[in-house]
Design an enzyme around this catalytic site. Structure first.
Site, PDB file in Angstrom:
ATOM      1  N   ASP A  21       5.208  -1.840  -5.049  1.00 36.30           N
ATOM      2  CA  ASP A  21       6.456  -2.563  -5.306  1.00 36.30           C
ATOM      3  C   ASP A  21       7.453  -1.609  -5.962  1.00 36.30           C
ATOM      4  O   ASP A  21       7.135  -0.967  -6.956  1.00 36.30           O
ATOM      5  CB  ASP A  21       6.160  -3.762  -6.222  1.00 36.30           C
ATOM      6  CG  ASP A  21       7.412  -4.475  -6.680  1.00 36.30           C
ATOM      7  OD1 ASP A  21       8.441  -4.364  -5.988  1.00 36.30           O
ATOM      8  OD2 ASP A  21       7.353  -5.142  -7.732  1.00 36.30           O
ATOM      9  N   ASN A  23      10.822  -2.666  -6.710  1.00 31.45           N
ATOM     10  CA  ASN A  23      11.941  -3.354  -7.376  1.00 31.45           C
ATOM     11  C   ASN A  23      11.511  -4.410  -8.382  1.00 31.45           C
ATOM     12  O   ASN A  23      12.348  -5.175  -8.872  1.00 31.45           O
ATOM     13  CB  ASN A  23      12.884  -3.970  -6.334  1.00 31.45           C
ATOM     14  CG  ASN A  23      12.178  -4.987  -5.449  1.00 31.45           C
ATOM     15  OD1 ASN A  23      11.025  -5.340  -5.684  1.00 31.45           O
ATOM     16  ND2 ASN A  23      12.877  -5.466  -4.426  1.00 31.45           N
ATOM     17  N   ASP A  25       9.680  -7.176  -8.102  1.00 35.47           N
ATOM     18  CA  ASP A  25       9.530  -8.585  -7.750  1.00 35.47           C
ATOM     19  C   ASP A  25       8.078  -8.979  -7.488  1.00 35.47           C
ATOM     20  O   ASP A  25       7.792 -10.120  -7.137  1.00 35.47           O
ATOM     21  CB  ASP A  25      10.399  -8.951  -6.540  1.00 35.47           C
ATOM     22  CG  ASP A  25       9.973  -8.240  -5.257  1.00 35.47           C
ATOM     23  OD1 ASP A  25       9.035  -7.411  -5.301  1.00 35.47           O
ATOM     24  OD2 ASP A  25      10.579  -8.503  -4.201  1.00 35.47           O
ATOM     25  N   ASP A  29       6.906  -3.113  -0.864  1.00 34.69           N
ATOM     26  CA  ASP A  29       8.069  -3.021   0.016  1.00 34.69           C
ATOM     27  C   ASP A  29       8.157  -1.630   0.649  1.00 34.69           C
ATOM     28  O   ASP A  29       7.358  -0.741   0.351  1.00 34.69           O
ATOM     29  CB  ASP A  29       9.353  -3.352  -0.746  1.00 34.69           C
ATOM     30  CG  ASP A  29       9.453  -2.630  -2.083  1.00 34.69           C
ATOM     31  OD1 ASP A  29       9.231  -1.396  -2.103  1.00 34.69           O
ATOM     32  OD2 ASP A  29       9.741  -3.275  -3.106  1.00 34.69           O
ATOM     33  N   ASP A  98       2.929  -2.911  13.786  1.00 30.53           N
ATOM     34  CA  ASP A  98       2.106  -4.031  14.211  1.00 30.53           C
ATOM     35  C   ASP A  98       2.924  -4.900  15.161  1.00 30.53           C
ATOM     36  O   ASP A  98       3.992  -5.403  14.794  1.00 30.53           O
ATOM     37  CB  ASP A  98       1.665  -4.853  12.997  1.00 30.53           C
ATOM     38  CG  ASP A  98       0.239  -5.349  13.113  1.00 30.53           C
ATOM     39  OD1 ASP A  98      -0.115  -5.817  14.216  1.00 30.53           O
ATOM     40  OD2 ASP A  98      -0.511  -5.275  12.133  1.00 30.53           O
ATOM     41  N   ASP A 200      -1.538  -7.036  17.837  1.00 28.20           N
ATOM     42  CA  ASP A 200      -2.268  -8.158  17.260  1.00 28.20           C
ATOM     43  C   ASP A 200      -2.773  -9.107  18.346  1.00 28.20           C
ATOM     44  O   ASP A 200      -2.018  -9.485  19.247  1.00 28.20           O
ATOM     45  CB  ASP A 200      -1.336  -8.907  16.297  1.00 28.20           C
ATOM     46  CG  ASP A 200      -2.032 -10.007  15.544  1.00 28.20           C
ATOM     47  OD1 ASP A 200      -2.954  -9.705  14.769  1.00 28.20           O
ATOM     48  OD2 ASP A 200      -1.646 -11.179  15.734  1.00 28.20           O
ATOM     49  N   GLU A 256      -5.946  -5.167  19.359  1.00 29.67           N
ATOM     50  CA  GLU A 256      -6.935  -5.993  18.687  1.00 29.67           C
ATOM     51  C   GLU A 256      -7.504  -6.954  19.726  1.00 29.67           C
ATOM     52  O   GLU A 256      -6.796  -7.810  20.254  1.00 29.67           O
ATOM     53  CB  GLU A 256      -6.287  -6.784  17.534  1.00 29.67           C
ATOM     54  CG  GLU A 256      -7.302  -7.630  16.781  1.00 29.67           C
ATOM     55  CD  GLU A 256      -6.654  -8.594  15.807  1.00 29.67           C
ATOM     56  OE1 GLU A 256      -7.293  -8.931  14.791  1.00 29.67           O
ATOM     57  OE2 GLU A 256      -5.505  -9.031  16.059  1.00 29.67           O
ATOM     58  N   HIS A 328      -7.068  -5.404   6.923  1.00 29.28           N
ATOM     59  CA  HIS A 328      -6.443  -6.509   6.194  1.00 29.28           C
ATOM     60  C   HIS A 328      -7.130  -7.844   6.431  1.00 29.28           C
ATOM     61  O   HIS A 328      -6.904  -8.799   5.682  1.00 29.28           O
ATOM     62  CB  HIS A 328      -4.972  -6.622   6.600  1.00 29.28           C
ATOM     63  CG  HIS A 328      -4.799  -6.980   8.050  1.00 29.28           C
ATOM     64  ND1 HIS A 328      -5.100  -6.102   9.074  1.00 29.28           N
ATOM     65  CD2 HIS A 328      -4.384  -8.123   8.647  1.00 29.28           C
ATOM     66  CE1 HIS A 328      -4.865  -6.692  10.231  1.00 29.28           C
ATOM     67  NE2 HIS A 328      -4.438  -7.911  10.003  1.00 29.28           N
ATOM     68  N   ASP A 329      -7.954  -7.937   7.473  1.00 26.78           N
ATOM     69  CA  ASP A 329      -8.662  -9.178   7.794  1.00 26.78           C
ATOM     70  C   ASP A 329     -10.135  -9.146   7.403  1.00 26.78           C
ATOM     71  O   ASP A 329     -10.864 -10.109   7.677  1.00 26.78           O
ATOM     72  CB  ASP A 329      -8.581  -9.455   9.307  1.00 26.78           C
ATOM     73  CG  ASP A 329      -7.243 -10.033   9.719  1.00 26.78           C
ATOM     74  OD1 ASP A 329      -6.568 -10.646   8.871  1.00 26.78           O
ATOM     75  OD2 ASP A 329      -6.870  -9.882  10.900  1.00 26.78           O
TER      76      ASP A 329
END
Length: 560
Positions: A21, A23, A25, A29, A98, A200, A256, A328-329
């Site tokens: 990150d 910024n 939040d 990013d 992706d 994907d 994928e 990520h999965d």
């Protein structure tokens, strides 16, 4: 087989929301990624695969796209992306995007138009059907995220298909206008200078037009896979995509393809097929229990190496492998396939890295894997953000199939949120990921497991990955050599030999916390044998024919 840059590359997957990150939040990013490019250059990777960065309402963390040619506001702007692309290229790092084109968000302008009326020009961009005579869904298919794969629209009194969330309506690839839109969008990104696509669920873009009921084997819903995975026109669509877009650029493409067989993989990624460069198969990560993916049991080593070896040998001279332990999965590799106890975490992480990076194919590193980041110790459902995990809990616990305690065991072992906790950069507050409140909690072990602690340590997991990547760049036998599994019935050791002309590499990996006897082929007992890499500081035990807990090494021999 032809030599190409993408066969020799090492890919690093970034889940932007959880990487860095910039910024405050609490959400990673694009500018945060820019800040860490030198870290990736130091590691030695060649390609960054960015999980979705396009505009999205984030029902499924960016895999529900509402504008393919704009950036998710939380991640920055298109100008930020342009800077990231330029600065990555300046460091010799390529960018893989992706591509999510099986479905869009229900907030995409195409779908907003599609649901206005049955006569709308965009109606046929999606898969709409009448309900059955009793008003029920058009068929019995279940969604990947639990519940029905159909959602009723009261405005037009029809159902639309969504193989994932109800906010992810499936595109109708039968419509040539849809294909034109998708290919034009892809070409726009290519002209911008990106270096390829990870696609994907690309094996699901073609459906059997009859949409028949699926077999009900567990629960209330039917299995859609025989009619929606590797469908009747999927290869026609990919050949058209290749002809109209991919063949015009020097790209890396990986699909994928859940449920893919060897024969199907050869069609998707075979040399001369003119579709994709490679595919992701899921056999080695598809261990399942009584309730589908939800289990807390590790896969037996004999089964695991049998699967991986099958893909190694049966694609030889036909297609190219993609190599990965996690993404990520998937849960964290060291927690799933290794041993994340403090005593063995680093050893087993290095062992897993040795095993994977010494195989034939393009290796993929998921962010934090190079630090041996682990699964998160979830204690309450309120800690989860992943829609799949939340829906599975509601379905399995809510319907009384499993207890809360058992489901928490399953989620701690297999939930996708294990991979999505923020990257652990240092031992400062929030692991250096953000100055704010992170969107998903940082793993509490960040003070012990972080990049700052490992970068300058020659014995760290990070430094070990650097060595493995450097070895691939130096030795063609690691990239292009043939693969031969040895000791196939051994339940403790994963061992194989790579051969290229007069060169050979023997890889030995102990997948247990026990000392085990290792039978070394005669050729590798000679004085001319060189140790490429090892995760212990010495080889004394191997000289006695023993592999220590989670010991791994690669021995190189060349015929004189």
């Amino acid at each position: 087989m032809n030599k190409t840059w993408w066969k020799e590359a090492v890919v690093y997957q970034i889940y932007p929301r959880s990487f860095q990150d910039s910024n405050g939040d609490g959400i990673g990013d694009l500018n945060g990624i820019r800040q860490r490019l030198d870290y990736l250059k130091l590691l030695g990777i060649d390609v960054i695969w960015l999980s979705p960065i396009c505009k999205s309402p984030n029902d499924d963390n960016g895999y529900d796209i509402s504008d393919y040619q704009d950036i998710m506001s939380e991640f920055g702007t298109m100008e930020d992306f342009d800077h990231l692309l330029q600065e990555a290229h300046e460091r010799g790092i390529r960018i893989l995007l992706d591509l999510v084109v099986n479905h869009t968000s229900d907030e995409h302008p195409w779908f907003l138009e599609s649901r206005r009326s049955r006569e709308n020009p965009y109606r046929d961009y999606y898969i709409w059907r009448e309900g059955k005579e009793d008003g029920s869904c058009p068929n019995n298919w279940g969604s990947c995220f639990s519940g029905s794969a159909w959602e009723y629209d009261s405005e037009t009194k029809m159902y639309y298909l969504h193989l994932f969330s109800k906010k992810q309506p499936d595109l109708n690839w039968e419509n040539p206008r849809v294909r034109d839109e998708v290919f034009d969008m892809m070409d726009w990104w290519c002209r911008k200078g990106i270096d390829g696509f990870r696609m994907d669920v690309i094996s699901m873009i073609s459906k059997d037009p009859a949409l028949p009921d699926g077999e009900v084997s567990n629960g209330l819903y039917g299995d859609f896979t025989p009619y929606s995975v590797h469908g009747p026109k999927v290869h026609d669509y990919l050949k058209e995509m290749n002809r109209r877009v991919l063949s015009k650029y020097d790209l890396m493409t990986v699909g994928e393809t859940a449920g893919v067989t060897i024969e199907e993989a050869k069609r998707y990624a075979g040399e001369g097929e003119e579709e994709l460069n490679m595919v992701f198969h899921f056999e080695h990560v598809d261990s399942s229990g009584e309730f589908g993916k939800w289990t807390d049991q590790k896969t037996e080593l004999r089964i695991l190496k049998g699967i991986l070896s099958k893909w190694q040998t049966e694609l030889e001279n036909s297609a190219w492998n993609s190599l990965y332990w996690d993404n990520h999965d998937q849960p964290r590799a060291v927690s799933r396939f290794g041993d994340d106890r403090e005593e063995y975490r680093e050893l087993s992480a290095k062992m897993l890295a040795t095993c994977l990076h010494m195989m034939k194919g393009t290796p993929y590193i998921y962010q934090g894997e190079e630090l041996s980041m682990t699964n998160y110790p979830f204690e309450d459902m309120i800690q989860f953000k992943d829609i799949e995990s939340i829906n599975a809990y509601k379905e399995l616990v809510g319907d009384g199939h499993v207890t809360h305690e058992r489901m928490m065991d399953y989620l701690r072992f297999k939930s996708r949120d294990n991979a999505r906790t923020p990257m652990q950069w240092d031992d400062k507050e929030q692991a250096g990921f953000t100055n704010g409140t992170p969107w998903l909690s940082v793993n509490p072990n960040y003070r012990e497991i972080n990049a700052a602690r490992q970068i300058d340590d020659p014995e760290s997991v990070f430094s070990y990955y650097k060595k493995l990547i450097a070895l691939r760049k130096k030795h063609d036998v690691i990239v292009y050599g043939t693969y031969q599994l040895i000791l196939p019935e051994d339940s403790h050791i994963f061992a194989f030999i790579r051969t290229l002309e007069k060169e050979q590499v023997l890889v030995l990996c102990n997948f247990t916390d026990q000392e085990v006897k290792a039978d070394i082929p005669e050729a590798f007992n000679k004085e001319t044998t060189e140790c490429f890499i090892q995760n212990y500081k010495d080889r004394e035990s191997l000289d006695k024919g023993i592999l220590r807990p989670y010991e791994a090494l690669a021995l190189y021999w060349k015929e004189q």
